[in-house]
Each structure stands twice: as C-alpha cells, then as structure tokens.
Write a protein that holds these residues in place. Structure first.
Motif, short mmCIF file in Angstrom:
data_model
loop_
_atom_site.label_atom_id
_atom_site.label_comp_id
_atom_site.label_asym_id
_atom_site.label_seq_id
_atom_site.Cartn_x
_atom_site.Cartn_y
_atom_site.Cartn_z
N ASN A 2 -6.43 -10.32 -3.61
CA ASN A 2 -6.65 -9.60 -2.36
C ASN A 2 -8.12 -9.62 -2.01
N GLU A 3 -8.39 -9.73 -0.74
CA GLU A 3 -9.78 -9.69 -0.26
C GLU A 3 -10.25 -8.25 -0.21
N SER A 4 -11.52 -8.02 -0.55
CA SER A 4 -12.01 -6.65 -0.60
C SER A 4 -12.78 -6.22 0.65
N SER A 5 -13.10 -7.12 1.55
CA SER A 5 -13.83 -6.74 2.76
C SER A 5 -12.86 -6.53 3.93
N CYS A 6 -13.36 -5.91 4.98
CA CYS A 6 -12.55 -5.66 6.18
C CYS A 6 -12.39 -6.96 6.97
N CYS A 44 -10.15 -2.24 9.00
CA CYS A 44 -9.91 -2.27 7.55
C CYS A 44 -8.50 -1.82 7.20
N GLY A 46 -6.37 -3.42 5.63
CA GLY A 46 -5.91 -4.12 4.44
C GLY A 46 -5.49 -5.54 4.76
N THR A 70 -15.88 -9.03 -10.99
CA THR A 70 -16.61 -7.79 -11.23
C THR A 70 -17.67 -8.05 -12.30
#
Length: 77
Positions: A2-6, A44, A46, A70
């Motif tokens: 999954n992408e973490s940015s908006c 955002c 998701g 991470t």
C-alpha cells in the motif's frame, strides 16, 4: 503493498519501483518505492493494495521477512 502518501485514490500501477531485496542467512529485507503523482493537491481517502510477487534466490525457510521501507526494517503487518 500500500502507498503511504495521499494520492486521491489513484492506483500505484506503473509508479511502483522495486523491489530491492537483501538476503542473508537470517533475514530477507524487501523494499519498494513509489514515484509521486507530481505537483497537486490529493485527498487521503486511502488506496487499494497492490499484490506483488517477489522471487527469492533461496526459499525463505526460517529466515525473518522484514519490511525495508522502514528504518530499521521491521516485520510486515
């Protein structure tokens, strides 16, 4: 993955970069990147996950699988 940015709900698609895979006797660290959508304002709400198959040099076996996105790498959720 999954992408973490908006992203306004935009799929990752061809923006996916990687994987970068580091294999040792005790762990396998896998990291991906995602190219940005460029300038703009994005909501955002998701995004949908993206299934990715990673081929290792050897079976995972007893080695720990770690998320290289991470610092330090941690087990994936």
């Amino acid at each position: 993955m999954n992408e973490s940015s908006c992203t306004g709900g935009a799929p990752i698609g061809d923006r996916l970069v990687g994987p970068e895979v580091r294999e040792t006797d005790t762990e396998v660290v896998v990291a991906f990147g995602v190219e940005s959508l460029g300038p703009g304002s994005y909501t955002c709400q998701g995004n949908t996950g993206l299934e990715v198959t990673v081929t290792l040099d050897a079976p995972l076996g007893d080695r720990d699988l770690l998320d290289g996105g991470t610092v330090p790498p941690v087990p994936p959720p």
